[in-house]
Design a protein around this motif. Structure first.
Motif, PDB file in Angstrom:
ATOM      1  N   PHE A  73      72.541  39.493  76.257  1.00 43.81           N
ATOM      2  CA  PHE A  73      73.617  40.404  75.882  1.00 43.81           C
ATOM      3  C   PHE A  73      73.134  41.324  74.772  1.00 43.81           C
ATOM      4  CE2 PHE A  73      73.898  36.468  73.504  1.00 43.81           C
ATOM      5  CZ  PHE A  73      74.050  36.884  72.195  1.00 43.81           C
ATOM      6  N   TRP A  74      73.828  42.447  74.629  1.00 43.14           N
ATOM      7  CA  TRP A  74      73.494  43.384  73.578  1.00 43.14           C
ATOM      8  C   TRP A  74      73.770  42.730  72.229  1.00 43.14           C
ATOM      9  CZ3 TRP A  74      75.704  45.497  69.317  1.00 43.14           C
ATOM     10  CH2 TRP A  74      75.043  46.597  68.741  1.00 43.14           C
ATOM     11  N   GLY A  75      72.854  42.836  71.324  1.00 47.33           N
ATOM     12  CA  GLY A  75      73.034  42.232  70.006  1.00 47.33           C
ATOM     13  C   GLY A  75      72.438  40.848  69.875  1.00 47.33           C
ATOM     14  N   ARG A  76      71.799  40.357  70.949  1.00 48.93           N
ATOM     15  CA  ARG A  76      71.183  39.035  70.876  1.00 48.93           C
ATOM     16  C   ARG A  76      70.119  38.958  69.794  1.00 48.93           C
ATOM     17  NH1 ARG A  76      66.755  36.870  73.475  1.00 48.93           N
ATOM     18  NH2 ARG A  76      66.774  34.600  73.749  1.00 48.93           N
ATOM     19  N   PRO A  77      69.209  39.954  69.661  1.00 50.69           N
ATOM     20  CA  PRO A  77      68.233  39.894  68.563  1.00 50.69           C
ATOM     21  C   PRO A  77      68.887  39.903  67.183  1.00 50.69           C
ATOM     22  CG  PRO A  77      67.566  41.498  70.215  1.00 50.69           C
ATOM     23  CD  PRO A  77      68.970  41.108  70.536  1.00 50.69           C
ATOM     24  N   ILE A  78      70.022  40.612  67.081  1.00 51.56           N
ATOM     25  CA  ILE A  78      70.726  40.647  65.801  1.00 51.56           C
ATOM     26  C   ILE A  78      71.284  39.268  65.463  1.00 51.56           C
ATOM     27  CG2 ILE A  78      72.675  41.655  64.547  1.00 51.56           C
ATOM     28  CD1 ILE A  78      72.303  44.178  66.220  1.00 51.56           C
ATOM     29  N   LEU A  79      71.894  38.616  66.460  1.00 49.24           N
ATOM     30  CA  LEU A  79      72.418  37.266  66.252  1.00 49.24           C
ATOM     31  C   LEU A  79      71.299  36.308  65.880  1.00 49.24           C
ATOM     32  CD1 LEU A  79      74.665  35.132  66.379  1.00 49.24           C
ATOM     33  CD2 LEU A  79      74.236  34.939  68.849  1.00 49.24           C
ATOM     34  N   ASP A  80      70.173  36.420  66.571  1.00 51.25           N
ATOM     35  CA  ASP A  80      69.021  35.571  66.277  1.00 51.25           C
ATOM     36  C   ASP A  80      68.555  35.768  64.840  1.00 51.25           C
ATOM     37  OD1 ASP A  80      67.012  33.755  66.662  1.00 51.25           O
ATOM     38  OD2 ASP A  80      65.747  35.075  67.852  1.00 51.25           O
ATOM     39  N   ALA A  81      68.505  37.029  64.401  1.00 49.43           N
ATOM     40  CA  ALA A  81      68.073  37.319  63.032  1.00 49.43           C
ATOM     41  C   ALA A  81      69.078  36.781  62.009  1.00 49.43           C
ATOM     42  CB  ALA A  81      67.895  38.823  62.852  1.00 49.43           C
ATOM     43  N   LEU A  82      70.372  36.959  62.284  1.00 53.20           N
ATOM     44  CA  LEU A  82      71.400  36.489  61.349  1.00 53.20           C
ATOM     45  C   LEU A  82      71.356  34.971  61.195  1.00 53.20           C
ATOM     46  CD1 LEU A  82      74.459  38.733  62.314  1.00 53.20           C
ATOM     47  CD2 LEU A  82      73.104  38.811  60.207  1.00 53.20           C
ATOM     48  N   VAL A  83      71.109  34.278  62.301  1.00 55.19           N
ATOM     49  CA  VAL A  83      71.045  32.817  62.243  1.00 55.19           C
ATOM     50  C   VAL A  83      69.946  32.359  61.296  1.00 55.19           C
ATOM     51  CG1 VAL A  83      70.407  30.767  63.589  1.00 55.19           C
ATOM     52  CG2 VAL A  83      72.092  32.377  64.483  1.00 55.19           C
ATOM     53  N   HIS A  84      68.830  33.096  61.290  1.00 56.57           N
ATOM     54  CA  HIS A  84      67.669  32.668  60.501  1.00 56.57           C
ATOM     55  C   HIS A  84      67.625  33.261  59.099  1.00 56.57           C
ATOM     56  CE1 HIS A  84      66.343  31.659  64.621  1.00 56.57           C
ATOM     57  NE2 HIS A  84      65.672  30.700  64.021  1.00 56.57           N
ATOM     58  N   VAL A  85      68.589  34.102  58.752  1.00 57.16           N
ATOM     59  CA  VAL A  85      68.606  34.702  57.411  1.00 57.16           C
ATOM     60  C   VAL A  85      68.562  33.657  56.295  1.00 57.16           C
ATOM     61  CG1 VAL A  85      70.122  35.932  55.798  1.00 57.16           C
ATOM     62  CG2 VAL A  85      69.556  36.951  57.988  1.00 57.16           C
ATOM     63  N   PRO A  86      69.355  32.562  56.364  1.00 55.02           N
ATOM     64  CA  PRO A  86      69.296  31.571  55.272  1.00 55.02           C
ATOM     65  C   PRO A  86      67.916  30.947  55.066  1.00 55.02           C
ATOM     66  CG  PRO A  86      71.269  31.236  56.581  1.00 55.02           C
ATOM     67  CD  PRO A  86      70.423  32.228  57.324  1.00 55.02           C
ATOM     68  N   LEU A  87      67.058  30.994  56.104  1.00 54.35           N
ATOM     69  CA  LEU A  87      65.720  30.428  55.958  1.00 54.35           C
ATOM     70  C   LEU A  87      64.804  31.325  55.135  1.00 54.35           C
ATOM     71  CD1 LEU A  87      64.841  28.939  59.474  1.00 54.35           C
ATOM     72  CD2 LEU A  87      65.447  27.703  57.401  1.00 54.35           C
ATOM     73  N   VAL A  88      65.059  32.634  55.176  1.00 48.31           N
ATOM     74  CA  VAL A  88      64.155  33.560  54.505  1.00 48.31           C
ATOM     75  C   VAL A  88      64.687  34.036  53.152  1.00 48.31           C
ATOM     76  CG1 VAL A  88      63.133  34.321  56.665  1.00 48.31           C
ATOM     77  CG2 VAL A  88      65.125  35.527  55.787  1.00 48.31           C
ATOM     78  N   LEU A  89      65.999  33.937  52.952  1.00 50.17           N
ATOM     79  CA  LEU A  89      66.567  34.318  51.662  1.00 50.17           C
ATOM     80  C   LEU A  89      66.373  33.200  50.647  1.00 50.17           C
ATOM     81  CD1 LEU A  89      70.020  35.995  52.436  1.00 50.17           C
ATOM     82  CD2 LEU A  89      67.936  37.103  51.628  1.00 50.17           C
TER      83      LEU A  89
END
Length: 230
Positions: free
Chosen positions: A44-60
């Motif tokens: 679906f459109w926005g799948r890469p965005i969702l994937d990135a948002l899920v992993h944000v806590p790992l990199v912040l």
């Protein structure tokens, strides 16, 4: 020495850490399973965005995550203001510790569940579909049972991460003994007091025992499940 260390405040920190780890895992695991399913099985459109948002806590940095939680869920935050109408307060409350720990553990749970779902033999699902099985029946009788070891691994990772979470938790809920002080926060507080090295060692050992115990329980459950379905 141990009796002197295990004060009511320390026992409170241990109980709160276990409580936070339990609820953050229990609430986060179904959500992580749903997100993993979206990322693996859906396009679906926005799948890469969702994937990135899920992993944000790992990199912040965890402190940054805690600050963002304060901005969003604090008394004057966007969501905090709405929750106040329901008489719900998360900042500097034990429930806020569950939220902070759950957010930090969420990417690890999603990652473990994605690996488990990707390992499921889709040929079995297709065969069941050709035989007339519905989507829910396939998920319940084929996909989910094959994912059980991965689900247990995700739960163990989430529980262990929540037990050890420090930066986001102390920023969002503080470090008040018998209220919001978790085991890592108690260790940090003792490190600031000269002459408390022995107490710190005892609490570190307790943390290791709890984490290894969770890992052992997960392995035993996974082993039992494999024998049951052999």
């Amino acid at each position: 020495m141990t009796a002197d260390v295990l004060t009511p405040e320390v026992w409170g920190a241990i109980r709160l850490s276990l409580w936070v780890a339990f609820w953050s895992t229990l609430i986060g695991l179904p959500l992580a399973l749903g997100v993993a399913h979206l990322l693996v099985r859906k396009r679906f459109w926005g799948r890469p965005i969702l994937d990135a948002l899920v992993h944000v806590p790992l990199v912040l940095p965890p402190v940054v995550t805690g600050y963002l939680l304060l901005v969003l869920f604090g008394r004057r935050g966007v969501f905090g203001d709405m929750l106040a109408w329901l008489d719900i307060t998360l900042a500097f409350r034990p429930a806020g510790a569950v939220l902070a720990a759950g957010i930090m553990a969420f990417p690890l749970m999603v990652r473990a569940l994605r690996i488990a779902l990707e390992a499921v033999d889709t040929g079995l699902e297709e065969a069941a579909r050709t035989l007339g099985a519905g989507r829910w029946a396939i998920w319940r009788t084929i996909t989910l049972p094959m994912m059980v070891p991965g689900i247990l691994a995700a739960a163990m990772l989430g529980f262990a991460k929540a037990m050890g979470e420090f930066g986001a938790t102390i920023t969002f809920v503080g470090n008040t003994p018998l209220e919001t002080q978790t085991l890592p926060s108690a260790i940090y507080a003792l490190l600031q007091v000269p002459g408390q090295e022995g107490a710190v060692v005892v609490l570190v050992v307790i943390s290791i025992i709890l984490s290894v115990g969770a890992l052992a329980a997960s392995e035993l459950l996974a082993s039992w499940w494999r024998r049951r379905n052999a």
